[in-house]
Scaffold this motif. Structure first.
Motif, PDB file in Angstrom:
ATOM      1  N   ARG A 133       0.835  -1.213   0.000  1.00 14.02           N
ATOM      2  CA  ARG A 133       0.000   0.000   0.000  1.00 14.02           C
ATOM      3  C   ARG A 133       0.860   1.249   0.000  1.00 14.02           C
ATOM      4  O   ARG A 133       0.561   2.224  -0.695  1.00 14.02           O
ATOM      5  CB  ARG A 133      -0.950  -0.010   1.202  1.00 14.02           C
ATOM      6  CG  ARG A 133      -2.078  -0.994   1.039  1.00 14.02           C
ATOM      7  CD  ARG A 133      -3.245  -0.826   2.002  1.00 14.02           C
ATOM      8  NE  ARG A 133      -3.007  -0.147   3.244  1.00 14.02           N
ATOM      9  CZ  ARG A 133      -2.994  -0.722   4.448  1.00 14.02           C
ATOM     10  NH1 ARG A 133      -3.176  -2.017   4.567  1.00 14.02           N
ATOM     11  NH2 ARG A 133      -2.814  -0.009   5.529  1.00 14.02           N
ATOM     12  N   LEU A 134       1.931   1.238   0.797  1.00 17.60           N
ATOM     13  CA  LEU A 134       2.847   2.379   0.840  1.00 17.60           C
ATOM     14  C   LEU A 134       3.484   2.609  -0.524  1.00 17.60           C
ATOM     15  O   LEU A 134       3.538   3.740  -1.013  1.00 17.60           O
ATOM     16  CB  LEU A 134       3.934   2.148   1.903  1.00 17.60           C
ATOM     17  CG  LEU A 134       5.029   3.200   1.986  1.00 17.60           C
ATOM     18  CD1 LEU A 134       4.463   4.563   2.362  1.00 17.60           C
ATOM     19  CD2 LEU A 134       6.092   2.764   2.992  1.00 17.60           C
ATOM     20  N   THR A 135       3.936   1.543  -1.157  1.00 19.05           N
ATOM     21  CA  THR A 135       4.551   1.656  -2.487  1.00 19.05           C
ATOM     22  C   THR A 135       3.567   2.225  -3.491  1.00 19.05           C
ATOM     23  O   THR A 135       3.905   3.124  -4.272  1.00 19.05           O
ATOM     24  CB  THR A 135       5.061   0.280  -2.952  1.00 19.05           C
ATOM     25  OG1 THR A 135       6.020  -0.194  -2.005  1.00 19.05           O
ATOM     26  CG2 THR A 135       5.698   0.363  -4.334  1.00 19.05           C
ATOM     27  N   GLU A 136       2.353   1.744  -3.461  1.00 17.53           N
ATOM     28  CA  GLU A 136       1.325   2.246  -4.377  1.00 17.53           C
ATOM     29  C   GLU A 136       1.052   3.726  -4.132  1.00 17.53           C
ATOM     30  O   GLU A 136       0.921   4.515  -5.076  1.00 17.53           O
ATOM     31  CB  GLU A 136       0.043   1.427  -4.217  1.00 17.53           C
ATOM     32  CG  GLU A 136      -1.040   1.807  -5.196  1.00 17.53           C
ATOM     33  CD  GLU A 136      -0.700   1.490  -6.636  1.00 17.53           C
ATOM     34  OE1 GLU A 136      -1.256   2.157  -7.522  1.00 17.53           O
ATOM     35  OE2 GLU A 136       0.140   0.603  -6.879  1.00 17.53           O
ATOM     36  N   GLU A 137       0.986   4.124  -2.878  1.00 16.09           N
ATOM     37  CA  GLU A 137       0.726   5.527  -2.540  1.00 16.09           C
ATOM     38  C   GLU A 137       1.863   6.415  -3.034  1.00 16.09           C
ATOM     39  O   GLU A 137       1.628   7.490  -3.594  1.00 16.09           O
ATOM     40  CB  GLU A 137       0.545   5.665  -1.026  1.00 16.09           C
ATOM     41  CG  GLU A 137      -0.099   6.945  -0.595  1.00 16.09           C
ATOM     42  CD  GLU A 137      -1.470   7.196  -1.195  1.00 16.09           C
ATOM     43  OE1 GLU A 137      -1.748   8.364  -1.521  1.00 16.09           O
ATOM     44  OE2 GLU A 137      -2.269   6.252  -1.362  1.00 16.09           O
ATOM     45  N   VAL A 138       3.098   5.961  -2.854  1.00 15.96           N
ATOM     46  CA  VAL A 138       4.251   6.733  -3.332  1.00 15.96           C
ATOM     47  C   VAL A 138       4.190   6.866  -4.857  1.00 15.96           C
ATOM     48  O   VAL A 138       4.409   7.952  -5.402  1.00 15.96           O
ATOM     49  CB  VAL A 138       5.584   6.084  -2.877  1.00 15.96           C
ATOM     50  CG1 VAL A 138       6.779   6.728  -3.571  1.00 15.96           C
ATOM     51  CG2 VAL A 138       5.731   6.175  -1.365  1.00 15.96           C
ATOM     52  N   ARG A 139       3.869   5.781  -5.540  1.00 16.90           N
ATOM     53  CA  ARG A 139       3.754   5.823  -7.003  1.00 16.90           C
ATOM     54  C   ARG A 139       2.639   6.766  -7.439  1.00 16.90           C
ATOM     55  O   ARG A 139       2.775   7.494  -8.412  1.00 16.90           O
ATOM     56  CB  ARG A 139       3.520   4.429  -7.562  1.00 16.90           C
ATOM     57  CG  ARG A 139       4.739   3.568  -7.527  1.00 16.90           C
ATOM     58  CD  ARG A 139       4.480   2.206  -8.132  1.00 16.90           C
ATOM     59  NE  ARG A 139       5.684   1.406  -8.100  1.00 16.90           N
ATOM     60  CZ  ARG A 139       5.708   0.107  -7.886  1.00 16.90           C
ATOM     61  NH1 ARG A 139       4.567  -0.559  -7.711  1.00 16.90           N
ATOM     62  NH2 ARG A 139       6.839  -0.544  -7.852  1.00 16.90           N
ATOM     63  N   GLY A 142       3.737  10.335  -7.127  1.00 16.26           N
ATOM     64  CA  GLY A 142       4.789  10.686  -8.082  1.00 16.26           C
ATOM     65  C   GLY A 142       5.989  11.292  -7.399  1.00 16.26           C
ATOM     66  O   GLY A 142       5.883  12.043  -6.439  1.00 16.26           O
ATOM     67  N   ALA A 143       7.163  10.923  -7.899  1.00 12.87           N
ATOM     68  CA  ALA A 143       8.417  11.460  -7.339  1.00 12.87           C
ATOM     69  C   ALA A 143       8.490  12.948  -7.564  1.00 12.87           C
ATOM     70  O   ALA A 143       8.204  13.461  -8.636  1.00 12.87           O
ATOM     71  CB  ALA A 143       9.606  10.766  -7.996  1.00 12.87           C
ATOM     72  N   GLY A 144       8.856  13.657  -6.525  1.00 11.66           N
ATOM     73  CA  GLY A 144       9.030  15.103  -6.634  1.00 11.66           C
ATOM     74  C   GLY A 144       7.734  15.883  -6.665  1.00 11.66           C
ATOM     75  O   GLY A 144       7.742  17.086  -6.870  1.00 11.66           O
TER      76      GLY A 144
END
Length: 150
Positions: A133-139, A142-144
C-alpha cells in the motif's frame, strides 16, 4: 508525538540495508556479488539488452553494463546478436551461469526459511500488505510531486 511515517521510512531503509547485506553474504558464498546475482536473475528467463535489464532492475544502464561485462568475463553470461537492434546485443546466462544462479537461489531460500522461522506468517503478510500500500501511494503521488508544507 513522533512522525510515524518518517519512522516507518527510516525502518524500511534500515531493513533494506540489512537485507542487502544478507544478500551480499548469500551471493558471496558462491563467489558472486548481489549485483551479479540480481542481473543473473533478471536475464534468467529471457535474454535482455542492457537497457532492458536496467529498466527492469530500476538502476542505471552504466552500472548494469559494468556488471554484464563482469559476468561475461567470468563466463557466467554471454552476449548474443539481437535481431531487433544490431548495436544492442542480448545478455543471456551460460550453463555455468544458470548453475551458479541455482546455487545462490537455493542459499537464499534457506536463508529466507531461517528468517521466517522467527516471524509469524500473519505478521509477514501484514507487513507485506502495508509495504504494498505504501509503495502504491508513493507511485500515485509521483516522485518530486510532494506539496510544500503549509
Amino acid at each position: 508525538m513522533p512522525d510515524e511515517m518518517a519512522l516507518l521510512v527510516a525502518d524500511v531503509f534500515e531493513a533494506a540495508g540489512a537485507l542487502r547485506r544478507a544478500g551480499e553474504a548469500v551471493a558471496a558464498a558462491e563467489g558472486q556479488t548481489q549485483a551479479r546475482w540480481q542481473l543473473m536473475s533478471a536475464v534468467s528467463e529471457q535474454a535482455l539488452t542492457v537497457p532492458q535489464a536496467a529498466r527492469r532492475l530500476g538502476i542505471a544502464r552504466q552500472g548494469v553494463q559494468r556488471v554484464a561485462n563482469d559476468l561475461t568475463g567470468a563466463r557466467l553470461a554471454e552476449f548474443l546478436p539481437n535481431p531487433d537492434h544490431r548495436t544492442s546485443p542480448l545478455l543471456t546466462l551460460t550453463a555455468e551461469g544458470r548453475t551458479t544462479l541455482r546455487k545462490i537461489t537455493a542459499r537464499a531460500e534457506a536463508a529466507h526459511k531461517a528468517l521466517a522461522a522467527h516471524l509469524p506468517e500473519h505478521d509477514l503478510a501484514a507487513a507485506r500488505a502495508v509495504l504494498q500500500r505504501l509503495t502504491e501511494e508513493v507511485r500515485n503521488q509521483g516522485a518530486g510531486q510532494v506539496r510544500d508544507p503549509e
